[in-house]
Design an enzyme around this catalytic site. Structure first.
Site, PDB file in Angstrom:
ATOM      1  N   SER A  66       0.819  -1.211   0.000  1.00  0.00           N
ATOM      2  CA  SER A  66       0.000   0.000   0.000  1.00  0.00           C
ATOM      3  C   SER A  66       0.855   1.264   0.000  1.00  0.00           C
ATOM      4  O   SER A  66       0.340   2.366  -0.179  1.00  0.00           O
ATOM      5  CB  SER A  66      -0.940   0.015   1.212  1.00  0.00           C
ATOM      6  OG  SER A  66      -0.236   0.358   2.381  1.00  0.00           O
ATOM      7  N   LYS A 103       1.892   4.205   7.015  1.00  0.00           N
ATOM      8  CA  LYS A 103       1.138   5.069   6.093  1.00  0.00           C
ATOM      9  C   LYS A 103       1.708   6.478   6.142  1.00  0.00           C
ATOM     10  O   LYS A 103       2.558   6.779   6.981  1.00  0.00           O
ATOM     11  CB  LYS A 103      -0.342   5.146   6.533  1.00  0.00           C
ATOM     12  CG  LYS A 103      -1.111   3.847   6.489  1.00  0.00           C
ATOM     13  CD  LYS A 103      -1.575   3.499   5.091  1.00  0.00           C
ATOM     14  CE  LYS A 103      -2.432   2.250   5.087  1.00  0.00           C
ATOM     15  NZ  LYS A 103      -1.908   1.051   4.567  1.00  0.00           N
TER      16      LYS A 103
END
Lengths: 147, 435
Positions: A66, A103
């Site tokens: 991701s 993230k």
């Protein structure tokens, strides 16, 4: 003309007939002196470059893709510095539901959002009552190549 | 002034750094072979788990109360401890590492507000390492330790002490009356150096709190109790009696002992186990640059296994000459083992202890009356052994009676079913983040 050399009087003229000196008592290094000696250069230390706060730095392995567009791939080793205060835009390790998540941190008007760097992954927006905590800031990613 | 910094529930806190899911849950860390509790989270304390309590007594809490019990992960604790010690050192000019999670810092010559300075260091330890710690400041070690107890209790047990002392407690800032009020609120058994037995005796003679203890006459204490308690009383009164050790003191004896993962009855696995223990003990001996004069070896059954026939045997074997040579020490330990071994018992524990320690530079000359091999100095061989094992892993070079490095686990080896990975000391065991 000969120079007599002793340890405390370096050079003095000796007005005398030629004289054969066999041992000057000093050692002269053969070859050229290293021109690098005075520079005092030290080989680049990779650890020192990547680790600014040794006590606060931990390594964490990335799993998943991701964060692909941020250059972090599955299996990379992340250098995580807990001493760096997390700011908007930092790639961080956060704790979501008791698990480590990597993230990009987005802080807007006091609201936290964890953004993926891959369009096929959703961002993480804390639900009401859900606590999302920043554990550390990712300062480097180490990718080893198969050799 | 001295500060004592101490990590709260150290082992549990260190586990929680890498397993945040453990936050808020009752967690205990168990000793070798999951024998008993050596660290408890506040939640586990609230469930009534006691320090040192055998696991089988509270195992039911796993199902009943969601207790998480972990095997000790000393590789992780050692690394986190090093990081902590290094940050704590920033508080003052001298440091004594007192244990894996406690350190005294001398504040001599430190200017400025000691409390705010301590809060800064505490906050740094919390942010950089994720570990909560408490700071106690006082003029003696016993008082610094007491202040630390106050700082810790004020934060975590509301009602024990006033909240203003939470996290950082500086006794030097208090009026005599305020200090006395803290001492009055402290049971005598909570003072460093007052063990359970002395505490019992003190209470029996009407001394129940620390203030009463501090007001006793030190000379009377020495005559009626002991020099050790006299020292505690003087320290409570503000006179330093326990010196500051900025260099680790060499230990007087070195032990390597372990409970077995499951019972052992045969001699062969015992030889392997005792070889391992003697090897570890020799390594520790060399690390502190000492020689041992005698080697003690013991084996015993477990008193907890009530249906088993019980046996306990031990023997002290003198070394030919004091040394730190793994071979000689293993040989002595195995001689002792063969002498004390008896077949037919479910042995559960064995160990090797090195005694009569002396600095390695002490050499006793001897007359060459005996006809044995000439005195050979094997110090360099041992040094080479240590360097190789340090670089390529424990047991790369070992004596022949030890366990082969990659052999399957033996019965005597520690069970590590509940141990978390070596998150910070092994490349293959790094924590994982989901991306």
């Amino acid at each position: 003309m000969f120079a007599s050399i002793s340890s405390n009087s370096p050079l003095s003229w000796v007005p005398a007939t030629p004289l054969h000196v066999q041992d000057l008592g000093v050692v002269v290094q053969a070859g050229f002196p290293s021109p690098a000696e005075d520079i005092g250069a030290k080989r680049v230390d990779l650890t020192a470059q990547l680790v600014k706060h040794p006590q606060a730095t931990f390594l964490i392995r990335a799993r998943g893709d991701s964060m692909r567009d941020a250059g972090i791939f599955d299996g990379d080793v992340l250098v995580v510095d807990k001493a760096v205060p997390a700011k908007n835009g930092h790639v961080v390790i956060a704790v979501v539901d008791g698990e480590f998540v990597c993230k990009t941190l987005q802080l807007r008007a006091g609201r936290i959002k964890l953004k993926a760097a891959n369009p096929s992954y959703p961002d993480i927006v804390p639900r009401d009552g859900q606590v999302v905590e920043v554990w550390g800031v990712v300062t480097a990613s180490i990718k080893t190549m198969p050799v | 002034m001295l500060a004592l910094l101490d990590i709260n529930n150290a082992y549990v806190s260190m586990e929680r750094v890498f397993r945040p899911s453990l936050n808020g849950l009752p967690v205990v860390v168990l000793s070798n072979n999951d024998g008993c509790a050596v660290a408890r989270s506040d939640e586990a304390k609230a469930l009534g788990v006691k320090m040192g309590q055998p696991f089988f007594q509270f195992r039911h809490l796993e199902e009943d109360a969601g207790l998480v019990a972990l095997s000790a992960n000393f590789g992780l604790y050692g690394d986190m401890s090093d990081r902590f010690m290094s940050l704590a050192a920033g508080l003052g000019p001298e440091q004594e590492v007192y244990s894996i999670d406690e350190t005294f810092i001398s504040l001599a010559g430190v200017r400025g507000d000691l409390v705010s300075r301590s809060r800064t260091v505490r906050a740094r330890v919390l942010q950089w390492l994720g570990l909560p710690c408490s700071v106690g400041i006082g003029p003696t070690k016993t008082l610094a330790k007491f202040a630390n107890h106050v700082a810790k209790s004020a934060e975590r047990k509301p009602g024990s002490y006033s909240a203003e002392y939470a996290q950082v407690c500086h006794l030097g800032r208090l009026s005599p009356a305020a200090l006395d009020a803290l001492l009055i609120a402290t049971p005598v058994g909570d003072i460093w150096g007052v063990g359970p037995r002395i505490g019992e005796q003190l209470r029996a003679s009407g001394i129940t709190n620390a203030s009463q203890l501090a007001k006793l006459d030190a000379n009377t204490i020495r005559l009626n109790w002991s020099v050790v308690l006299e020292r505690t009383v003087r320290e409570l009164q503000g006179t330093p009696c326990i010196s500051f050790e900025d260099e680790p003191v060499p230990r007087q004896q070195i032990a390597s002992t372990r409970s077995f993962g499951s019972p052992v009855t045969d001699l062969a696995p015992l030889i392997q186990a005792v070889t391992e223990f003697a090897t570890r003990a020799s390594e520790k001996l060399r690390r502190q640059q000492s020689h041992a004069g005698r080697v003690m070896v013991f084996v015993r059954t477990s008193p907890f296994r009530k249906r088993d026939a019980q046996y306990s045997g031990q023997m002290v074997v003198p070394l030919r000459r004091p040394c730190s040579d793994t071979n000689s020490i293993v040989a002595a330990a195995l001689t002792g083992l063969r002498a004390v071994y008896k077949p037919g018992f479910n042995l559960m524990k064995a160990g090797v202890m090195l005694v009569d320690l002396q600095p390695e530079e002490v050499k006793q000359l001897e007359l060459g009356l005996e006809d044995d091999e000439p005195l050979r100095d094997r110090a360099r061989l041992m040094q080479a052994l240590d360097v190789v094992n340090d670089r390529f892993g424990k047991g790369t070079l070992r004596v022949g009676s030890g366990k082969p490095r990659r052999a399957a686990p033996e019965k005597w080896e520690t069970k590590l079913e509940r141990r978390t990975p070596a998150y910070t000391t092994e490349w293959q065991a790094l924590p994982v983040a989901r991306c």
